[in-house]
Design a protein around this motif. Sequence first.
Motif, mmCIF file in Angstrom:
data_model
loop_
_atom_site.group_PDB
_atom_site.id
_atom_site.type_symbol
_atom_site.label_atom_id
_atom_site.label_comp_id
_atom_site.label_asym_id
_atom_site.label_seq_id
_atom_site.Cartn_x
_atom_site.Cartn_y
_atom_site.Cartn_z
ATOM 1 N N LYS A 116 8.723 7.974 -6.222
ATOM 2 C CA LYS A 116 7.428 8.654 -6.207
ATOM 3 C C LYS A 116 6.292 7.626 -6.113
ATOM 4 O O LYS A 116 5.379 7.765 -5.303
ATOM 5 C CB LYS A 116 7.268 9.518 -7.459
ATOM 6 N N GLY A 117 6.360 6.588 -6.934
ATOM 7 C CA GLY A 117 5.339 5.541 -6.898
ATOM 8 C C GLY A 117 5.306 4.812 -5.570
ATOM 9 O O GLY A 117 4.232 4.504 -5.037
ATOM 10 N N ALA A 118 6.484 4.534 -5.013
ATOM 11 C CA ALA A 118 6.554 3.846 -3.726
ATOM 12 C C ALA A 118 5.964 4.705 -2.616
ATOM 13 O O ALA A 118 5.253 4.200 -1.737
ATOM 14 C CB ALA A 118 7.995 3.478 -3.409
ATOM 15 N N LEU A 119 6.229 5.999 -2.638
ATOM 16 C CA LEU A 119 5.706 6.888 -1.600
ATOM 17 C C LEU A 119 4.192 7.070 -1.731
ATOM 18 O O LEU A 119 3.483 7.159 -0.719
ATOM 19 C CB LEU A 119 6.423 8.232 -1.645
ATOM 20 N N ILE A 120 3.688 7.113 -2.957
ATOM 21 C CA ILE A 120 2.233 7.194 -3.153
ATOM 22 C C ILE A 120 1.564 5.928 -2.618
ATOM 23 O O ILE A 120 0.566 5.987 -1.889
ATOM 24 C CB ILE A 120 1.888 7.426 -4.640
ATOM 25 N N LEU A 121 2.124 4.777 -2.964
ATOM 26 C CA LEU A 121 1.583 3.517 -2.473
ATOM 27 C C LEU A 121 1.665 3.441 -0.948
ATOM 28 O O LEU A 121 0.718 3.020 -0.285
ATOM 29 C CB LEU A 121 2.332 2.335 -3.106
ATOM 30 N N ALA A 122 2.786 3.866 -0.376
ATOM 31 C CA ALA A 122 2.954 3.844 1.076
ATOM 32 C C ALA A 122 1.928 4.742 1.757
ATOM 33 O O ALA A 122 1.384 4.388 2.809
ATOM 34 C CB ALA A 122 4.366 4.267 1.441
ATOM 35 N N THR A 123 1.649 5.886 1.165
ATOM 36 C CA THR A 123 0.655 6.796 1.741
ATOM 37 C C THR A 123 -0.727 6.158 1.739
ATOM 38 O O THR A 123 -1.452 6.211 2.742
ATOM 39 C CB THR A 123 0.636 8.127 0.963
ATOM 40 N N ILE A 124 -1.092 5.531 0.631
ATOM 41 C CA ILE A 124 -2.389 4.856 0.550
ATOM 42 C C ILE A 124 -2.463 3.715 1.562
ATOM 43 O O ILE A 124 -3.469 3.557 2.267
ATOM 44 C CB ILE A 124 -2.644 4.347 -0.885
ATOM 45 N N LEU A 125 -1.403 2.922 1.654
ATOM 46 C CA LEU A 125 -1.378 1.812 2.614
ATOM 47 C C LEU A 125 -1.426 2.305 4.050
ATOM 48 O O LEU A 125 -2.101 1.716 4.902
ATOM 49 C CB LEU A 125 -0.137 0.952 2.403
ATOM 50 N N ALA A 126 -0.708 3.384 4.352
ATOM 51 C CA ALA A 126 -0.679 3.913 5.715
ATOM 52 C C ALA A 126 -2.053 4.433 6.124
ATOM 53 O O ALA A 126 -2.527 4.144 7.232
ATOM 54 C CB ALA A 126 0.371 5.014 5.819
ATOM 55 N N ILE A 127 -2.700 5.186 5.247
ATOM 56 C CA ILE A 127 -4.033 5.715 5.562
ATOM 57 C C ILE A 127 -5.033 4.575 5.727
ATOM 58 O O ILE A 127 -5.807 4.538 6.696
ATOM 59 C CB ILE A 127 -4.495 6.706 4.470
ATOM 60 N N THR A 128 -5.013 3.625 4.796
ATOM 61 C CA THR A 128 -5.932 2.488 4.865
ATOM 62 C C THR A 128 -5.704 1.661 6.123
ATOM 63 O O THR A 128 -6.652 1.272 6.807
ATOM 64 C CB THR A 128 -5.785 1.604 3.614
ATOM 65 N N SER A 129 -4.447 1.397 6.452
ATOM 66 C CA SER A 129 -4.129 0.617 7.652
ATOM 67 C C SER A 129 -4.552 1.347 8.915
ATOM 68 O O SER A 129 -5.095 0.743 9.844
ATOM 69 C CB SER A 129 -2.633 0.314 7.705
ATOM 70 N N TYR A 130 -4.310 2.647 8.963
ATOM 71 C CA TYR A 130 -4.698 3.427 10.136
ATOM 72 C C TYR A 130 -6.213 3.391 10.330
ATOM 73 O O TYR A 130 -6.702 3.123 11.431
ATOM 74 C CB TYR A 130 -4.222 4.871 9.997
ATOM 75 N N VAL A 131 -6.947 3.616 9.260
ATOM 76 C CA VAL A 131 -8.413 3.612 9.365
ATOM 77 C C VAL A 131 -8.916 2.221 9.747
ATOM 78 O O VAL A 131 -9.743 2.069 10.653
ATOM 79 C CB VAL A 131 -9.060 4.103 8.044
#
Length: 150
Positions: A116-131
């Motif tokens: 759960k923690g890894a997926l939350i972090l991955a989501t934040i990283l993916a959104i930030t990287s995309y933007v």
Amino acid sequence: MFVIVGGAFAIGATGYTIGTGARMGPGYFPLLLGILLTVLGLFVMLKGLRKSQDGKGDKLGGVAWKPLVFVIGANLLFGVLLGGLPSIGLPSFGLIVAIYALTVVASLAGERFSLKGALILATILAITSYVAFVKLLNLQFQVWPAFITG
């Protein structure tokens, strides 16, 4: 490691015009950075080799193989998923899939793993990287796997 990387940067920088402090060339900053990193590495190495005051030093520990393998493996997996391996027919899976894979595999290096923690972090990283990379910097690379985008 600092000595080797710093030395490599310093040697590599000599292939460019160094210039002077007033008129810096493209090799000026990497040369100075390499020299500083080499000096720092030598300082750390010499301090580590020096004996303690009481003559008893701590024994060197073993190599932490689990974190080493998972962190390096996560970075290699990221590169393969982002760029693909056309020579063997593996397509690019895009930025988002590569970030999720990187984060989950690197999270396995810790003592406790939380999906759960890894997926939350991955989501934040993916959104930030995309933007940051796609929207703000307008970098052109595949964001999603080819079978999704068509």
